[in-house]
Design a protein around this motif. Structure first.
Motif, PDB file in Angstrom:
ATOM      1  N   ILE A   1       9.116   8.004  -4.205  1.00  0.00           N
ATOM      2  CA  ILE A   1       8.642   9.348  -3.885  1.00  0.00           C
ATOM      3  C   ILE A   1       7.151   9.334  -3.566  1.00  0.00           C
ATOM      4  O   ILE A   1       6.697   9.954  -2.599  1.00  0.00           O
ATOM      5  N   ALA A   2       6.375   8.658  -4.375  1.00  0.00           N
ATOM      6  CA  ALA A   2       4.929   8.578  -4.175  1.00  0.00           C
ATOM      7  C   ALA A   2       4.433   7.278  -4.771  1.00  0.00           C
ATOM      8  O   ALA A   2       4.948   6.810  -5.787  1.00  0.00           O
TER       9      ALA A   2
ATOM     10  N   PHE B   1       2.809  16.279 -11.756  1.00  0.00           N
ATOM     11  CA  PHE B   1       2.556  15.073 -12.533  1.00  0.00           C
ATOM     12  C   PHE B   1       1.086  14.989 -12.925  1.00  0.00           C
ATOM     13  O   PHE B   1       0.209  15.512 -12.235  1.00  0.00           O
ATOM     14  N   THR B   2       0.837  14.347 -14.060  1.00  0.00           N
ATOM     15  CA  THR B   2      -0.528  14.029 -14.447  1.00  0.00           C
ATOM     16  C   THR B   2      -0.889  12.678 -13.839  1.00  0.00           C
ATOM     17  O   THR B   2      -0.039  11.803 -13.691  1.00  0.00           O
TER      18      THR B   2
ATOM     19  N   GLY C   1      -3.276  17.010   0.763  1.00  0.00           N
ATOM     20  CA  GLY C   1      -2.897  17.331   2.125  1.00  0.00           C
ATOM     21  C   GLY C   1      -2.391  16.175   2.943  1.00  0.00           C
ATOM     22  O   GLY C   1      -1.953  16.371   4.080  1.00  0.00           O
ATOM     23  N   VAL C   2      -2.432  14.963   2.393  1.00  0.00           N
ATOM     24  CA  VAL C   2      -1.967  13.782   3.120  1.00  0.00           C
ATOM     25  C   VAL C   2      -0.458  13.650   2.952  1.00  0.00           C
ATOM     26  O   VAL C   2       0.084  13.835   1.853  1.00  0.00           O
ATOM     27  N   ASP C   3       0.258  13.342   4.017  1.00  0.00           N
ATOM     28  CA  ASP C   3       1.704  13.144   3.946  1.00  0.00           C
ATOM     29  C   ASP C   3       2.026  11.953   3.057  1.00  0.00           C
ATOM     30  O   ASP C   3       1.400  10.889   3.158  1.00  0.00           O
TER      31      ASP C   3
ATOM     32  N   ARG D   1       0.541  18.221  -7.796  1.00  0.00           N
ATOM     33  CA  ARG D   1       1.870  18.717  -7.447  1.00  0.00           C
ATOM     34  C   ARG D   1       2.224  18.179  -6.064  1.00  0.00           C
ATOM     35  O   ARG D   1       1.354  17.979  -5.205  1.00  0.00           O
ATOM     36  N   ILE D   2       3.515  17.937  -5.867  1.00  0.00           N
ATOM     37  CA  ILE D   2       4.016  17.562  -4.548  1.00  0.00           C
ATOM     38  C   ILE D   2       4.608  18.816  -3.912  1.00  0.00           C
ATOM     39  O   ILE D   2       5.555  19.406  -4.419  1.00  0.00           O
TER      40      ILE D   2
END
Length: 294
Positions: A82-83, A126-127, A101-103, A136-137
């Motif tokens: 996810i990230a 998430f922290t 703001g980055v994808d 946040r996503i």
């Protein structure tokens, strides 16, 4: 936590491994694929389940957030990145910072993602300890709820640490007076959408709980880090009660905020009237030589 496995306790009392592989020779990549073929580090620090049964995991050791699919009708569970960065030194997730703001993609860098939660709209929170933020996503992009990338513990001044000196219990999360955070503890969302998280505020492991309100203000909820006298036991208002490390166990039930204090070795709750109550565990008194007292 240290096995590198994600396991489930089934209703019949048996343990089931649902993701991870125990093989020191296995590569740290790919970060996506069949769940029992994806390697996790021994520092899985956060986990949350969505309404469909998918499991989201923060792998702090590899600086990744991953999604383990719900059990399909046929075939194995799968893991999706996810990230976080899929590759880095020796193939492990490379830590770093990705701006708001980055994808999100497989080159996104995180730094020690910790606790996870969903907001009331189902967006993942998430922290991020290394980047000292709560994030946040949203729509496939990162955004910061609170935090400047500078921690409380290293910035005891009124420009950043909004608790020492002249205490400020409520401050805006943006603008000239926005606060620093060090979100070392748990994370949860209240019935009104407030985002609660635990922090460490000094080298002695003293802690606080704060909340980002829907109004955009950051409010002290539990903890007392100003001058003595210290109030460690239950029975007093939350904002005059000292706590240590409110790690991970943070949730609401029946209008009360429950939290686990790792160093005091107790489960406590903040009642709707704002009073802290000791719920489980003998109070660990480090002042009296490390004794446990009722």
């Amino acid at each position: 936590m240290f096995s590198g496995l994600v396991r489930s306790l089934k209703a019949n009392g048996t343990l089931e491994t649902i993701a991870g592989v125990v093989d020191p020779a296995a590569p740290w990549w790919p970060a996506s694929g069949e769940a029992l073929a994806v390697r996790f580090s021994g520092l899985v620090s956060g986990m949350v389940v969505d309404g469909e049964g998918n499991i989201f995991v923060a792998d702090q050791g590899l600086n990744r957030i991953l999604k383990i699919s719900k059990q399909p009708t046929t075939g194995p569970r799968t893991v999706t990145l996810i990230a976080g960065n899929k590759l880095g030194p020796e193939g492990s997730g490379s830590q770093g910072f990705t701006a708001d703001g980055v994808d999100l993609n497989d080159t996104t860098r995180l730094d020690q993602p910790g606790s996870l939660a969903f907001d009331l709209d189902g967006r993942l929170l998430f922290t991020e300890l290394g980047n000292q933020r709560v994030r946040r996503i949203r729509d496939g992009k990162l955004e910061t709820l609170v935090g400047l990338g500078t921690s409380l513990i290293h910035n005891i001044d009124l420009n950043c640490h909004t608790l020492y000196g002249t205490p400020k219990s409520v401050v805006p999360v943006s603008g000239a007076s926005q606060p620093c955070v060090w979100p070392l503890g748990g994370l949860t969302v209240g019935p009104d959408g407030s985002v609660y998280f635990g922090e460490q505020v000094d080298g002695a492991a003293n802690g606080i709980l704060r909340a980002v309100r829907p109004t955009g203000m950051l409010e002290l909820v539990v903890g007392h880090v100003t001058a003595a006298p210290a109030q460690w036991r239950g029975g007093a208002l939350a904002t005059t009660t000292n706590i240590k490390q409110a790690y991970n166990d943070l949730f609401f039930d029946g209008g009360s905020l429950f939290f686990g204090d790792k160093l005091l070795r107790q489960i406590r709750r903040v009642r709707p009237d704002g009073i802290v109550e000791e719920m489980m565990g003998l109070y660990y008194d480090s002042v009296l030589g490390g004794t446990c007292r009722s």
